[in-house]
Design a protein around this motif. Structure first.
Motif, PDB file in Angstrom:
ATOM      1  N   THR A   1       0.833  -1.215   0.154  1.00 47.23           N
ATOM      2  CA  THR A   1      -0.090  -0.001  -0.011  1.00 47.23           C
ATOM      3  C   THR A   1       0.847   1.414   0.156  1.00 47.23           C
ATOM      4  O   THR A   1       1.732   1.479   0.626  1.00 47.23           O
ATOM      5  CB  THR A   1      -0.939   0.042   1.143  1.00 47.23           C
ATOM      6  N   ASP A   2       0.355   2.255  -0.787  1.00 47.84           N
ATOM      7  CA  ASP A   2       1.143   3.451  -0.950  1.00 47.84           C
ATOM      8  C   ASP A   2       0.134   4.320  -0.256  1.00 47.84           C
ATOM      9  O   ASP A   2      -0.890   4.911  -0.566  1.00 47.84           O
ATOM     10  CB  ASP A   2       1.430   3.867  -2.165  1.00 47.84           C
ATOM     11  N   ARG A   3       0.722   4.838   1.024  1.00 52.59           N
ATOM     12  CA  ARG A   3      -0.337   5.533   1.856  1.00 52.59           C
ATOM     13  C   ARG A   3      -0.609   6.854   1.679  1.00 52.59           C
ATOM     14  O   ARG A   3      -1.246   7.904   2.072  1.00 52.59           O
ATOM     15  CB  ARG A   3       0.053   5.310   3.263  1.00 52.59           C
ATOM     16  N   THR A   4       0.437   7.385   0.612  1.00 55.22           N
ATOM     17  CA  THR A   4       0.312   8.573   0.269  1.00 55.22           C
ATOM     18  C   THR A   4      -0.563   9.074  -1.044  1.00 55.22           C
ATOM     19  O   THR A   4      -0.558  10.019  -1.331  1.00 55.22           O
ATOM     20  CB  THR A   4       1.910   9.337  -0.035  1.00 55.22           C
ATOM     21  N   VAL A   5      -0.900   7.687  -1.720  1.00 51.69           N
ATOM     22  CA  VAL A   5      -1.546   8.036  -2.966  1.00 51.69           C
ATOM     23  C   VAL A   5      -3.091   7.652  -2.768  1.00 51.69           C
ATOM     24  O   VAL A   5      -3.108   6.459  -2.274  1.00 51.69           O
ATOM     25  CB  VAL A   5      -0.842   7.382  -4.142  1.00 51.69           C
ATOM     26  N   GLY A   6      -3.957   8.293  -2.907  1.00 50.05           N
ATOM     27  CA  GLY A   6      -5.517   7.828  -2.940  1.00 50.05           C
ATOM     28  C   GLY A   6      -6.101   8.250  -4.075  1.00 50.05           C
ATOM     29  O   GLY A   6      -5.564   8.845  -5.235  1.00 50.05           O
ATOM     30  N   VAL A   7      -7.430   7.756  -4.260  1.00 48.29           N
ATOM     31  CA  VAL A   7      -8.136   7.902  -5.464  1.00 48.29           C
ATOM     32  C   VAL A   7      -9.590   8.624  -5.001  1.00 48.29           C
ATOM     33  O   VAL A   7      -9.978   8.516  -3.789  1.00 48.29           O
ATOM     34  CB  VAL A   7      -8.489   6.715  -6.045  1.00 48.29           C
ATOM     35  N   LEU A   8     -10.147   9.229  -5.905  1.00 52.44           N
ATOM     36  CA  LEU A   8     -11.333  10.052  -5.799  1.00 52.44           C
ATOM     37  C   LEU A   8     -12.529   9.026  -6.125  1.00 52.44           C
ATOM     38  O   LEU A   8     -12.301   8.483  -7.289  1.00 52.44           O
ATOM     39  CB  LEU A   8     -11.447  11.353  -6.541  1.00 52.44           C
ATOM     40  N   LEU A   9     -13.657   8.887  -5.316  1.00 50.76           N
ATOM     41  CA  LEU A   9     -14.686   8.024  -5.676  1.00 50.76           C
ATOM     42  C   LEU A   9     -15.524   9.033  -6.693  1.00 50.76           C
ATOM     43  O   LEU A   9     -15.980  10.322  -6.334  1.00 50.76           O
ATOM     44  CB  LEU A   9     -15.431   7.741  -4.660  1.00 50.76           C
ATOM     45  N   PRO A  10     -15.686   8.776  -8.015  1.00 50.43           N
ATOM     46  CA  PRO A  10     -16.679   9.772  -8.883  1.00 50.43           C
ATOM     47  C   PRO A  10     -18.018   9.945  -8.293  1.00 50.43           C
ATOM     48  O   PRO A  10     -18.583   9.063  -7.871  1.00 50.43           O
ATOM     49  CB  PRO A  10     -16.648   8.875 -10.222  1.00 50.43           C
ATOM     50  N   ARG A  11     -18.274  11.200  -8.397  1.00 48.12           N
ATOM     51  CA  ARG A  11     -19.644  11.650  -7.801  1.00 48.12           C
ATOM     52  C   ARG A  11     -20.737  11.043  -8.565  1.00 48.12           C
ATOM     53  O   ARG A  11     -21.986  11.010  -7.753  1.00 48.12           O
ATOM     54  CB  ARG A  11     -19.752  13.030  -7.506  1.00 48.12           C
TER      55      ARG A  11
ATOM     56  N   GLY B   1      -3.880  -1.311  -3.671  1.00 47.54           N
ATOM     57  CA  GLY B   1      -2.766  -0.618  -2.879  1.00 47.54           C
ATOM     58  C   GLY B   1      -2.935   0.781  -2.762  1.00 47.54           C
ATOM     59  O   GLY B   1      -1.901   1.377  -2.120  1.00 47.54           O
ATOM     60  N   PHE B   2      -4.001   1.431  -3.266  1.00 50.08           N
ATOM     61  CA  PHE B   2      -4.054   2.755  -2.925  1.00 50.08           C
ATOM     62  C   PHE B   2      -4.424   2.797  -1.239  1.00 50.08           C
ATOM     63  O   PHE B   2      -4.949   2.282  -0.607  1.00 50.08           O
ATOM     64  CB  PHE B   2      -5.278   3.393  -3.485  1.00 50.08           C
ATOM     65  N   GLY B   3      -3.937   4.036  -0.725  1.00 51.15           N
ATOM     66  CA  GLY B   3      -3.858   4.336   0.423  1.00 51.15           C
ATOM     67  C   GLY B   3      -5.160   5.079   1.240  1.00 51.15           C
ATOM     68  O   GLY B   3      -5.445   5.068   2.501  1.00 51.15           O
ATOM     69  N   ALA B   4      -5.787   5.868   0.348  1.00 49.43           N
ATOM     70  CA  ALA B   4      -6.956   6.425   0.591  1.00 49.43           C
ATOM     71  C   ALA B   4      -7.940   6.218  -0.640  1.00 49.43           C
ATOM     72  O   ALA B   4      -7.871   6.354  -1.443  1.00 49.43           O
ATOM     73  CB  ALA B   4      -6.661   7.841   1.118  1.00 49.43           C
ATOM     74  N   LEU B   5      -9.334   6.545  -0.123  1.00 56.89           N
ATOM     75  CA  LEU B   5     -10.446   6.848  -1.042  1.00 56.89           C
ATOM     76  C   LEU B   5     -10.894   8.044  -0.515  1.00 56.89           C
ATOM     77  O   LEU B   5     -11.575   8.061   0.540  1.00 56.89           O
ATOM     78  CB  LEU B   5     -11.239   5.688  -1.077  1.00 56.89           C
TER      79      LEU B   5
ATOM     80  N   THR C   1       1.783  16.341   0.883  1.00 55.64           N
ATOM     81  CA  THR C   1       1.754  15.059   1.670  1.00 55.64           C
ATOM     82  C   THR C   1       0.969  13.981   1.224  1.00 55.64           C
ATOM     83  O   THR C   1       1.425  12.753   1.527  1.00 55.64           O
ATOM     84  CB  THR C   1       1.389  15.339   3.201  1.00 55.64           C
ATOM     85  N   ASP C   2      -0.222  14.218   0.592  1.00 53.22           N
ATOM     86  CA  ASP C   2      -1.352  13.331   0.153  1.00 53.22           C
ATOM     87  C   ASP C   2      -1.662  13.703  -1.038  1.00 53.22           C
ATOM     88  O   ASP C   2      -2.180  14.729  -1.426  1.00 53.22           O
ATOM     89  CB  ASP C   2      -2.343  13.201   1.046  1.00 53.22           C
ATOM     90  N   ILE C   3      -1.542  12.598  -2.024  1.00 56.28           N
ATOM     91  CA  ILE C   3      -2.121  12.880  -3.573  1.00 56.28           C
ATOM     92  C   ILE C   3      -3.431  11.972  -3.851  1.00 56.28           C
ATOM     93  O   ILE C   3      -3.484  10.853  -3.506  1.00 56.28           O
ATOM     94  CB  ILE C   3      -0.943  12.619  -4.499  1.00 56.28           C
ATOM     95  N   VAL C   4      -4.310  12.876  -4.262  1.00 56.91           N
ATOM     96  CA  VAL C   4      -5.598  12.212  -4.764  1.00 56.91           C
ATOM     97  C   VAL C   4      -5.817  12.069  -6.016  1.00 56.91           C
ATOM     98  O   VAL C   4      -5.836  13.320  -6.802  1.00 56.91           O
ATOM     99  CB  VAL C   4      -6.624  12.783  -3.984  1.00 56.91           C
ATOM    100  N   LEU C   5      -5.941  10.915  -6.835  1.00 54.86           N
ATOM    101  CA  LEU C   5      -6.039  11.053  -8.270  1.00 54.86           C
ATOM    102  C   LEU C   5      -7.640  10.782  -8.705  1.00 54.86           C
ATOM    103  O   LEU C   5      -8.194   9.766  -8.008  1.00 54.86           O
ATOM    104  CB  LEU C   5      -5.220   9.667  -8.679  1.00 54.86           C
TER     105      LEU C   5
END
Length: 324
Positions: free
Chosen positions: A6-16, A34-38, A300-304
Protein backbone atom coordinates in the motif's frame (compact mmCIF):
# COMPACT_ATOMS: atom_id res chain seq x y z
CA UNK A 1 -1.54 -14.22 -4.37
CA UNK A 2 0.23 -11.61 -2.22
CA UNK A 3 -1.54 -8.27 -1.96
CA UNK A 4 0.37 -5.31 -3.40
CA UNK A 5 2.11 -2.97 -0.99
CA UNK A 6 0.00 0.00 0.00
CA UNK A 7 1.19 3.49 -0.85
CA UNK A 8 -0.35 5.52 1.95
CA UNK A 9 0.46 8.81 0.25
CA UNK A 10 -1.61 8.10 -2.88
CA UNK A 11 -5.38 7.86 -2.89
CA UNK A 12 -8.18 7.96 -5.41
CA UNK A 13 -11.37 9.94 -5.72
CA UNK A 14 -14.73 8.18 -5.83
CA UNK A 15 -16.53 9.74 -8.84
CA UNK A 16 -19.61 11.59 -7.66
CA UNK A 17 -21.80 10.17 -10.44
CA UNK A 18 -20.65 6.55 -10.29
CA UNK A 19 -23.72 4.25 -10.49
CA UNK A 20 -24.71 3.13 -7.01
CA UNK A 21 -24.11 -0.56 -7.69
CA UNK A 22 -20.48 0.18 -8.62
CA UNK A 23 -19.52 2.24 -5.56
CA UNK A 24 -18.57 -0.60 -3.25
CA UNK A 25 -16.79 -2.67 -5.94
CA UNK A 26 -14.81 0.49 -6.82
CA UNK A 27 -13.80 0.98 -3.18
CA UNK A 28 -12.83 -2.65 -2.68
CA UNK A 29 -10.78 -2.69 -5.88
CA UNK A 30 -8.98 0.50 -4.85
CA UNK A 31 -8.01 -1.21 -1.62
CA UNK A 32 -6.93 -4.41 -3.39
CA UNK A 33 -4.69 -2.43 -5.75
CA UNK A 34 -2.83 -0.77 -2.89
CA UNK A 35 -4.19 2.77 -2.80
CA UNK A 36 -3.84 4.28 0.66
CA UNK A 37 -7.00 6.35 0.68
CA UNK A 38 -10.31 6.84 -1.02
CA UNK A 39 -12.00 10.24 -0.91
CA UNK A 40 -15.75 10.66 -1.31
CA UNK A 41 -17.35 13.84 -2.60
CA UNK A 42 -20.32 15.75 -1.22
CA UNK A 43 -21.52 17.94 -4.08
CA UNK A 44 -24.97 19.49 -4.10
CA UNK A 45 -27.40 17.32 -6.05
CA UNK A 46 -25.30 14.16 -5.82
CA UNK A 47 -24.68 11.93 -2.76
CA UNK A 48 -24.06 12.70 0.90
CA UNK A 49 -20.51 12.46 2.14
CA UNK A 50 -21.17 10.80 5.50
CA UNK A 51 -23.40 8.07 4.04
CA UNK A 52 -20.89 7.26 1.31
CA UNK A 53 -18.01 7.17 3.79
CA UNK A 54 -19.86 4.84 6.14
CA UNK A 55 -20.71 2.40 3.36
CA UNK A 56 -17.15 2.36 2.01
CA UNK A 57 -15.58 1.94 5.43
CA UNK A 58 -17.89 -0.97 6.26
CA UNK A 59 -17.12 -2.77 3.01
CA UNK A 60 -13.30 -2.43 3.18
CA UNK A 61 -10.66 -3.40 5.71
CA UNK A 62 -7.78 -0.92 5.77
CA UNK A 63 -8.09 1.89 3.25
CA UNK A 64 -8.48 5.36 4.76
CA UNK A 65 -11.63 7.21 3.76
CA UNK A 66 -11.73 10.98 3.42
CA UNK A 67 -14.86 13.11 3.18
CA UNK A 68 -14.30 16.08 0.96
CA UNK A 69 -15.88 18.25 1.81
CA UNK A 70 -18.62 19.01 4.35
CA UNK A 71 -19.80 22.63 3.88
CA UNK A 72 -19.83 24.38 7.24
CA UNK A 73 -23.16 26.04 6.46
CA UNK A 74 -24.92 22.75 5.78
CA UNK A 75 -24.89 21.11 9.22
CA UNK A 76 -25.10 22.23 12.81
CA UNK A 77 -21.63 21.59 14.20
CA UNK A 78 -22.85 19.50 17.15
CA UNK A 79 -24.74 17.12 14.89
CA UNK A 80 -21.81 16.99 12.47
CA UNK A 81 -19.66 15.96 15.44
CA UNK A 82 -22.05 13.08 16.18
CA UNK A 83 -21.67 11.73 12.64
CA UNK A 84 -17.91 12.14 12.50
CA UNK A 85 -17.36 10.69 15.98
CA UNK A 86 -19.48 7.66 15.07
CA UNK A 87 -17.41 6.96 11.94
CA UNK A 88 -14.14 7.47 13.81
CA UNK A 89 -15.23 5.20 16.67
CA UNK A 90 -16.46 2.41 14.39
CA UNK A 91 -13.44 2.61 12.07
CA UNK A 92 -10.54 3.93 14.20
CA UNK A 93 -7.65 5.55 12.38
CA UNK A 94 -9.32 5.30 8.97
CA UNK A 95 -11.27 8.57 8.75
CA UNK A 96 -10.30 12.02 7.46
CA UNK A 97 -12.77 14.89 7.27
CA UNK A 98 -12.50 18.09 5.27
CA UNK A 99 -14.71 21.05 6.09
CA UNK A 100 -15.01 24.09 3.88
CA UNK A 101 -17.12 26.98 2.70
CA UNK A 102 -18.83 25.00 -0.05
CA UNK A 103 -19.24 26.39 -3.55
CA UNK A 104 -20.79 29.86 -3.16
CA UNK A 105 -23.45 29.36 -5.83
CA UNK A 106 -24.57 26.07 -4.28
CA UNK A 107 -24.70 27.45 -0.77
CA UNK A 108 -26.60 30.55 -1.89
CA UNK A 109 -29.10 28.35 -3.71
CA UNK A 110 -30.02 26.67 -0.42
CA UNK A 111 -29.90 29.87 1.63
CA UNK A 112 -26.77 28.96 3.59
CA UNK A 113 -24.06 31.34 2.38
CA UNK A 114 -22.95 33.38 5.42
CA UNK A 115 -22.10 37.05 5.50
CA UNK A 116 -18.59 36.08 6.67
CA UNK A 117 -17.53 32.63 5.40
CA UNK A 118 -14.16 32.95 7.12
CA UNK A 119 -15.72 33.61 10.51
CA UNK A 120 -18.08 30.65 10.14
CA UNK A 121 -15.27 28.29 9.16
CA UNK A 122 -13.05 29.41 12.03
CA UNK A 123 -15.81 28.98 14.59
CA UNK A 124 -16.94 25.67 13.08
CA UNK A 125 -13.54 23.94 12.98
CA UNK A 126 -12.69 25.14 16.49
CA UNK A 127 -15.97 23.84 17.93
CA UNK A 128 -15.86 20.59 15.97
CA UNK A 129 -12.42 19.70 17.26
CA UNK A 130 -13.42 20.51 20.85
CA UNK A 131 -16.50 18.29 20.61
CA UNK A 132 -14.57 15.37 19.11
CA UNK A 133 -12.10 15.60 21.99
CA UNK A 134 -14.93 15.27 24.48
CA UNK A 135 -14.70 18.79 25.82
CA UNK A 136 -17.65 20.50 27.47
CA UNK A 137 -18.14 23.12 24.82
CA UNK A 138 -19.42 26.62 25.28
CA UNK A 139 -19.45 28.92 22.26
CA UNK A 140 -21.24 32.20 21.61
CA UNK A 141 -19.81 33.09 18.27
CA UNK A 142 -21.28 34.96 15.35
CA UNK A 143 -22.49 31.68 13.85
CA UNK A 144 -21.73 28.81 16.24
CA UNK A 145 -23.78 28.77 19.42
CA UNK A 146 -23.19 25.92 21.88
CA UNK A 147 -24.43 26.01 25.44
CA UNK A 148 -22.58 23.34 27.40
CA UNK A 149 -22.64 20.66 24.67
CA UNK A 150 -20.54 17.54 25.14
CA UNK A 151 -20.33 14.12 23.54
CA UNK A 152 -21.07 11.26 25.91
CA UNK A 153 -17.97 9.22 26.80
CA UNK A 154 -19.56 6.22 25.11
CA UNK A 155 -19.56 8.11 21.79
CA UNK A 156 -15.99 9.40 21.84
CA UNK A 157 -13.51 7.91 19.36
CA UNK A 158 -10.16 6.62 20.57
CA UNK A 159 -8.54 8.22 17.53
CA UNK A 160 -9.75 11.74 16.79
CA UNK A 161 -9.71 12.16 13.01
CA UNK A 162 -7.79 14.94 11.35
CA UNK A 163 -9.99 17.91 10.53
CA UNK A 164 -8.82 19.46 7.30
CA UNK A 165 -10.01 22.58 5.54
CA UNK A 166 -11.03 22.35 1.91
CA UNK A 167 -10.26 25.89 0.75
CA UNK A 168 -8.47 27.77 -2.03
CA UNK A 169 -8.26 31.56 -1.55
CA UNK A 170 -5.32 33.23 0.27
CA UNK A 171 -7.31 34.28 3.35
CA UNK A 172 -8.97 30.88 3.64
CA UNK A 173 -5.61 29.12 3.26
CA UNK A 174 -4.15 31.27 6.03
CA UNK A 175 -7.11 30.36 8.24
CA UNK A 176 -6.53 26.67 7.50
CA UNK A 177 -2.96 27.04 8.66
CA UNK A 178 -4.22 28.45 11.94
CA UNK A 179 -7.07 26.09 12.81
CA UNK A 180 -6.92 22.89 10.74
CA UNK A 181 -4.78 19.74 10.72
CA UNK A 182 -4.33 20.02 6.99
CA UNK A 183 -5.61 21.55 3.78
CA UNK A 184 -7.36 19.88 0.86
CA UNK A 185 -6.73 21.53 -2.50
CA UNK A 186 -9.21 20.77 -5.27
CA UNK A 187 -7.90 19.94 -8.71
CA UNK A 188 -5.85 21.03 -10.49
CA UNK A 189 -2.83 21.24 -8.22
CA UNK A 190 0.36 22.07 -10.07
CA UNK A 191 3.55 22.31 -7.99
CA UNK A 192 3.45 26.11 -8.35
CA UNK A 193 -0.02 26.20 -6.77
CA UNK A 194 1.02 23.82 -3.98
CA UNK A 195 3.98 26.05 -3.07
CA UNK A 196 1.86 29.20 -3.24
CA UNK A 197 -0.80 27.60 -1.05
CA UNK A 198 1.77 26.54 1.55
CA UNK A 199 3.07 30.10 1.60
CA UNK A 200 -0.37 31.33 2.58
CA UNK A 201 -1.00 28.45 5.01
CA UNK A 202 2.21 29.18 6.94
CA UNK A 203 1.37 26.62 9.62
CA UNK A 204 3.54 26.56 12.74
CA UNK A 205 2.80 22.88 13.47
CA UNK A 206 2.55 19.71 11.33
CA UNK A 207 0.04 20.32 8.55
CA UNK A 208 -1.00 17.94 5.78
CA UNK A 209 -1.42 19.15 2.21
CA UNK A 210 -3.84 16.99 0.22
CA UNK A 211 -3.71 17.63 -3.53
CA UNK A 212 -6.39 16.37 -5.92
CA UNK A 213 -5.62 16.00 -9.60
CA UNK A 214 -7.25 14.66 -12.74
CA UNK A 215 -5.30 11.50 -13.60
CA UNK A 216 -4.85 9.31 -16.64
CA UNK A 217 -2.10 6.75 -17.18
CA UNK A 218 -1.43 4.84 -20.36
CA UNK A 219 1.53 3.22 -22.08
CA UNK A 220 0.95 5.78 -24.84
CA UNK A 221 1.43 9.24 -23.27
CA UNK A 222 -0.65 10.97 -25.94
CA UNK A 223 -3.59 8.67 -25.20
CA UNK A 224 -3.31 9.55 -21.52
CA UNK A 225 -3.21 13.29 -22.24
CA UNK A 226 -6.23 13.06 -24.53
CA UNK A 227 -8.20 11.23 -21.84
CA UNK A 228 -7.30 13.80 -19.17
CA UNK A 229 -8.15 16.84 -21.28
CA UNK A 230 -11.98 16.86 -20.75
CA UNK A 231 -11.48 16.78 -16.98
CA UNK A 232 -9.81 20.20 -17.17
CA UNK A 233 -12.60 22.06 -18.94
CA UNK A 234 -13.61 23.97 -15.80
CA UNK A 235 -10.25 25.48 -14.93
CA UNK A 236 -10.71 28.63 -16.99
CA UNK A 237 -13.71 29.69 -14.89
CA UNK A 238 -13.37 32.42 -12.20
CA UNK A 239 -13.60 30.04 -9.24
CA UNK A 240 -10.36 28.39 -10.36
CA UNK A 241 -8.25 31.56 -10.66
CA UNK A 242 -6.28 30.77 -7.48
CA UNK A 243 -5.13 27.49 -9.02
CA UNK A 244 -4.02 29.14 -12.25
CA UNK A 245 -2.44 32.42 -11.04
CA UNK A 246 0.94 30.92 -9.98
CA UNK A 247 1.51 29.24 -13.36
CA UNK A 248 3.93 30.80 -15.86
CA UNK A 249 1.29 30.48 -18.60
CA UNK A 250 -1.61 31.84 -16.50
CA UNK A 251 -2.25 34.86 -18.72
CA UNK A 252 -2.18 32.73 -21.86
CA UNK A 253 -4.59 30.24 -20.34
CA UNK A 254 -7.08 32.93 -19.37
CA UNK A 255 -6.77 34.52 -22.79
CA UNK A 256 -7.49 31.17 -24.42
CA UNK A 257 -10.57 30.68 -22.26
CA UNK A 258 -11.88 34.16 -23.07
CA UNK A 259 -11.53 33.38 -26.77
CA UNK A 260 -13.47 30.12 -26.58
CA UNK A 261 -17.23 29.89 -26.89
CA UNK A 262 -17.51 26.97 -24.47
CA UNK A 263 -15.61 25.01 -21.84
CA UNK A 264 -15.45 22.09 -24.26
CA UNK A 265 -13.72 24.20 -26.93
CA UNK A 266 -11.29 25.50 -24.31
CA UNK A 267 -10.36 21.95 -23.27
CA UNK A 268 -9.87 20.87 -26.88
CA UNK A 269 -7.56 23.78 -27.65
CA UNK A 270 -5.30 23.51 -24.61
CA UNK A 271 -1.73 22.59 -25.59
CA UNK A 272 -0.56 19.15 -24.51
CA UNK A 273 2.17 20.62 -22.34
CA UNK A 274 -0.45 22.54 -20.33
CA UNK A 275 -2.44 19.36 -19.81
CA UNK A 276 0.71 17.62 -18.61
CA UNK A 277 1.31 20.44 -16.11
CA UNK A 278 -2.30 20.47 -14.85
CA UNK A 279 -2.94 16.74 -14.47
CA UNK A 280 -1.15 13.55 -13.54
CA UNK A 281 -1.20 12.22 -17.09
CA UNK A 282 1.17 10.25 -19.25
CA UNK A 283 3.01 6.96 -19.15
CA UNK A 284 3.43 5.21 -15.77
CA UNK A 285 6.99 6.58 -15.56
CA UNK A 286 5.85 10.12 -16.38
CA UNK A 287 3.01 9.93 -13.87
CA UNK A 288 5.31 8.70 -11.11
CA UNK A 289 7.70 11.53 -11.89
CA UNK A 290 4.82 13.98 -11.60
CA UNK A 291 3.95 12.60 -8.17
CA UNK A 292 7.55 13.08 -7.08
CA UNK A 293 7.46 16.70 -8.26
CA UNK A 294 4.29 17.30 -6.23
CA UNK A 295 5.85 15.77 -3.14
CA UNK A 296 8.91 17.97 -3.60
CA UNK A 297 6.56 20.97 -3.65
CA UNK A 298 5.23 20.02 -0.20
CA UNK A 299 2.26 17.78 -1.01
CA UNK A 300 1.83 15.05 1.62
CA UNK A 301 -1.25 13.27 0.23
CA UNK A 302 -2.08 12.86 -3.47
CA UNK A 303 -5.62 12.08 -4.64
CA UNK A 304 -6.04 10.90 -8.22
CA UNK A 305 -9.36 11.53 -9.96
CA UNK A 306 -9.93 8.97 -12.73
CA UNK A 307 -11.39 10.03 -16.07
CA UNK A 308 -13.18 8.24 -18.87
CA UNK A 309 -16.27 6.06 -19.19
CA UNK A 310 -14.96 3.21 -17.01
CA UNK A 311 -13.69 4.55 -13.66
CA UNK A 312 -13.34 1.06 -12.18
CA UNK A 313 -11.19 0.04 -15.12
CA UNK A 314 -9.21 3.25 -14.81
CA UNK A 315 -8.14 2.19 -11.31
CA UNK A 316 -6.05 -0.58 -12.87
CA UNK A 317 -3.99 1.85 -14.96
CA UNK A 318 -3.69 4.41 -12.14
CA UNK A 319 -2.34 1.69 -9.86
CA UNK A 320 0.74 1.42 -12.06
CA UNK A 321 2.06 4.55 -10.32
CA UNK A 322 2.12 2.79 -6.93
CA UNK A 323 5.01 1.14 -5.20
CA UNK A 324 7.75 1.98 -7.66
Amino acid sequence: MRSPATDRTVGVLLPRDLPADRILPYARRAEELGFGALWVVEDLGFRGGVAQAAAVLASTDRIRVGIGLLPAGARNVAFAALEIASLAQLFPGRVDVAVGHGMPAWMRSVGQWPRSPLTLLREYVDALRALLRGELTQRRGQYVHLDGVQLDPSALPDVVPDILAGVRGPKSLALSGEVADGTVLAEPVAPEYARAALGHIAADRPHRLVACNIASVDADPLTALAAARPGLEWIGEPDWRAHIAPLPFADELLALRSGCASREEFARRMPDDWVARLAVAGSPEEARARLDVLRSAGVTDIVLAPVGPDPVGALESLATVLGA
